[in-house]
Write a protein that holds these residues in place. Structure first.
Motif, PDB file in Angstrom:
ATOM      1  N   GLY A 255       0.794  -1.217   0.000  1.00 61.03           N
ATOM      2  CA  GLY A 255       0.000   0.000   0.000  1.00 61.03           C
ATOM      3  C   GLY A 255       0.822   1.259   0.000  1.00 61.03           C
ATOM      4  O   GLY A 255       0.518   2.224  -0.718  1.00 61.03           O
TER       5      GLY A 255
ATOM      6  N   ASN B 153      -5.254  -7.212  -2.093  1.00 61.22           N
ATOM      7  CA  ASN B 153      -4.310  -6.089  -2.162  1.00 61.22           C
ATOM      8  C   ASN B 153      -4.798  -4.968  -3.084  1.00 61.22           C
ATOM      9  O   ASN B 153      -4.432  -3.803  -2.913  1.00 61.22           O
ATOM     10  CB  ASN B 153      -2.954  -6.549  -2.690  1.00 61.22           C
ATOM     11  CG  ASN B 153      -2.301  -7.624  -1.857  1.00 61.22           C
ATOM     12  OD1 ASN B 153      -1.566  -8.456  -2.377  1.00 61.22           O
ATOM     13  ND2 ASN B 153      -2.551  -7.652  -0.553  1.00 61.22           N
TER      14      ASN B 153
ATOM     15  N   GLN C 207      -7.370  -3.277  -3.565  1.00 61.38           N
ATOM     16  CA  GLN C 207      -8.174  -2.168  -3.067  1.00 61.38           C
ATOM     17  C   GLN C 207      -7.327  -0.922  -2.819  1.00 61.38           C
ATOM     18  O   GLN C 207      -7.819   0.194  -2.820  1.00 61.38           O
ATOM     19  CB  GLN C 207      -8.906  -2.629  -1.791  1.00 61.38           C
ATOM     20  CG  GLN C 207      -9.478  -1.534  -0.914  1.00 61.38           C
ATOM     21  CD  GLN C 207      -8.689  -1.395   0.386  1.00 61.38           C
ATOM     22  OE1 GLN C 207      -7.578  -1.923   0.526  1.00 61.38           O
ATOM     23  NE2 GLN C 207      -9.263  -0.679   1.342  1.00 61.38           N
ATOM     24  N   ARG C 208      -6.007  -1.109  -2.627  1.00 63.82           N
ATOM     25  CA  ARG C 208      -5.157   0.025  -2.248  1.00 63.82           C
ATOM     26  C   ARG C 208      -3.750  -0.032  -2.844  1.00 63.82           C
ATOM     27  O   ARG C 208      -3.066   0.994  -2.876  1.00 63.82           O
ATOM     28  CB  ARG C 208      -5.037   0.096  -0.716  1.00 63.82           C
ATOM     29  CG  ARG C 208      -4.319  -1.110  -0.130  1.00 63.82           C
ATOM     30  CD  ARG C 208      -4.604  -1.356   1.338  1.00 63.82           C
ATOM     31  NE  ARG C 208      -3.928  -2.567   1.807  1.00 63.82           N
ATOM     32  CZ  ARG C 208      -4.381  -3.784   1.585  1.00 63.82           C
ATOM     33  NH1 ARG C 208      -5.497  -3.978   0.896  1.00 63.82           N
ATOM     34  NH2 ARG C 208      -3.726  -4.837   2.039  1.00 63.82           N
ATOM     35  N   GLN C 209      -3.274  -1.178  -3.272  1.00 65.77           N
ATOM     36  CA  GLN C 209      -1.897  -1.314  -3.740  1.00 65.77           C
ATOM     37  C   GLN C 209      -1.847  -1.068  -5.244  1.00 65.77           C
ATOM     38  O   GLN C 209      -1.873  -1.983  -6.057  1.00 65.77           O
ATOM     39  CB  GLN C 209      -1.342  -2.689  -3.348  1.00 65.77           C
ATOM     40  CG  GLN C 209      -1.354  -2.890  -1.839  1.00 65.77           C
ATOM     41  CD  GLN C 209      -0.747  -4.206  -1.392  1.00 65.77           C
ATOM     42  OE1 GLN C 209      -0.060  -4.890  -2.152  1.00 65.77           O
ATOM     43  NE2 GLN C 209      -0.990  -4.572  -0.139  1.00 65.77           N
TER      44      GLN C 209
ATOM     45  N   CYS D 246      -3.520  -4.956   8.641  1.00 66.22           N
ATOM     46  CA  CYS D 246      -4.707  -4.423   7.985  1.00 66.22           C
ATOM     47  C   CYS D 246      -5.662  -5.546   7.588  1.00 66.22           C
ATOM     48  O   CYS D 246      -6.841  -5.305   7.346  1.00 66.22           O
ATOM     49  CB  CYS D 246      -4.316  -3.589   6.768  1.00 66.22           C
ATOM     50  SG  CYS D 246      -3.435  -4.484   5.487  1.00 66.22           S
TER      51      CYS D 246
ATOM     52  N   ALA E  57      -8.294   2.960   1.884  1.00 62.30           N
ATOM     53  CA  ALA E  57      -7.383   2.906   0.745  1.00 62.30           C
ATOM     54  C   ALA E  57      -6.661   4.216   0.428  1.00 62.30           C
ATOM     55  O   ALA E  57      -5.439   4.216   0.245  1.00 62.30           O
ATOM     56  CB  ALA E  57      -8.138   2.400  -0.494  1.00 62.30           C
ATOM     57  N   PRO E  58      -7.354   5.359   0.324  1.00 70.83           N
ATOM     58  CA  PRO E  58      -6.637   6.576  -0.095  1.00 70.83           C
ATOM     59  C   PRO E  58      -5.540   7.016   0.871  1.00 70.83           C
ATOM     60  O   PRO E  58      -4.616   7.722   0.461  1.00 70.83           O
ATOM     61  CB  PRO E  58      -7.750   7.638  -0.174  1.00 70.83           C
ATOM     62  CG  PRO E  58      -9.004   6.866  -0.372  1.00 70.83           C
ATOM     63  CD  PRO E  58      -8.808   5.610   0.423  1.00 70.83           C
TER      64      PRO E  58
ATOM     65  N   VAL F  92      -3.150   5.309   2.291  1.00 69.74           N
ATOM     66  CA  VAL F  92      -1.817   4.797   1.944  1.00 69.74           C
ATOM     67  C   VAL F  92      -1.242   5.592   0.780  1.00 69.74           C
ATOM     68  O   VAL F  92      -0.027   5.770   0.665  1.00 69.74           O
ATOM     69  CB  VAL F  92      -1.836   3.283   1.624  1.00 69.74           C
ATOM     70  CG1 VAL F  92      -2.220   2.476   2.849  1.00 69.74           C
ATOM     71  CG2 VAL F  92      -2.764   2.968   0.465  1.00 69.74           C
ATOM     72  N   GLY F  93      -2.121   6.103  -0.087  1.00 69.55           N
ATOM     73  CA  GLY F  93      -1.654   6.966  -1.170  1.00 69.55           C
ATOM     74  C   GLY F  93      -1.115   8.281  -0.657  1.00 69.55           C
ATOM     75  O   GLY F  93      -0.082   8.766  -1.119  1.00 69.55           O
TER      76      GLY F  93
END
Length: 256
Positions: free
Chosen positions: A38, A67, A69-71, A191, A198-199, A201-202
């Motif tokens: 992530g 993974n 959903q966010r990676q 997690c 999700a956002p 980790v960005g």
């Protein structure tokens, strides 16, 4: 830089704080990203797009459907592939000039020490304290700045641990163990059981890339000596000062 590079990186070059010299430093820079999940995904994407010369991705895991959903470095078609290799495919598509090394392995202390010594900055994008402390020890030993990030549920944090120079002109910067002593018990929170928005980790991964690029160029002020905390539900940032622990078993004996 050739004409294509001048065009590709023109928006960096336009910035007075970066210019030709700063972008050239990025092109010659070497970054080590530990973890291609992530946090590592957005961090690596921005490092590659910015033109970092050598980018090494280390991750022993494979892409799983949960993974995605966010990676964001991975795709549905790559489920089952090693994350490091999947990330390399994405990074090469964004910027083929960036030399990307994908290491599919679980690194021990000796391997970490060898890798850290070959890079200018390290980004810790892992999710467990054992690895974070191992990375920190290697960075302190080889005097390489460490950019650390973490996210769980709706909470994020990011900091820089740079023991090369003084913090605020007063004392040398703290290391990760000064904040989270390695001899104290910590329970890793995954997690997979707690969840992660999700956002976030960005957001944190992008900030790690920004701090890493600043360190490579030697511009601005880093987060050394400060821990930024993000409450994603309220979208509020808070800052905590971190001081070096003179008795720290990792960095306390490194300097007189």
């Amino acid at each position: 830089m050739n004409d294509q590079q001048l065009l590709r990186y023109s928006r960096h070059i336009l910035l007075d704080e970066i210019g030709i010299e700063g972008q050239q430093a990025i092109l010659q820079g070497r970054a080590l990203v530990i973890g291609a999940g992530g946090l590592g995904s957005p961090a690596a994407l921005y490092l590659a797009s910015a033109g970092i010369g050598q980018l090494t991705i280390v991750d022993h895991d494979s892409v799983d459907l949960t993974n995605l959903q966010r990676q964001i470095a991975h795709t549905t078609e790559r489920v089952g592939q090693p994350k490091a290799e999947s990330a390399r495919t994405t990074l090469n598509a964004i910027n083929p000039e960036c030399r990307v090394s994908a290491l599919v392995e679980r690194v021990d202390d000796a391997r970490l020490a060898a890798l850290v010594a070959q890079h200018d900055v390290v980004l810790d994008c892992t999710d467990n304290f054992k690895t974070r402390h191992a990375v920190n020890r290697a960075c302190v030993a080889h005097r390489v700045p460490l950019v650390s990030g973490a996210v769980i549920r709706f909470d994020g944090q990011v900091s820089v641990f740079d023991t090369r120079r003084a913090d605020g002109g007063q004392q040398l910067g703290p290391c990760y163990s000064c904040l989270f002593p390695q001899d104290q018990p910590f329970e890793d929170v995954a997690c997979s059981t707690m969840g992660v928005f999700a956002p976030l980790v960005g957001v944190v991964g992008a900030m790690q890339a920004a701090e890493a690029l600043k360190l490579v160029m030697g511009i601005g002020e880093s987060l050394s000596g400060r821990l930024l905390l993000l409450d994603g539900l309220r979208m509020e940032w808070s800052s905590i000062s971190i001081t070096r622990n003179e008795a720290c078993p990792v960095c306390g004996t490194q300097h007189p």
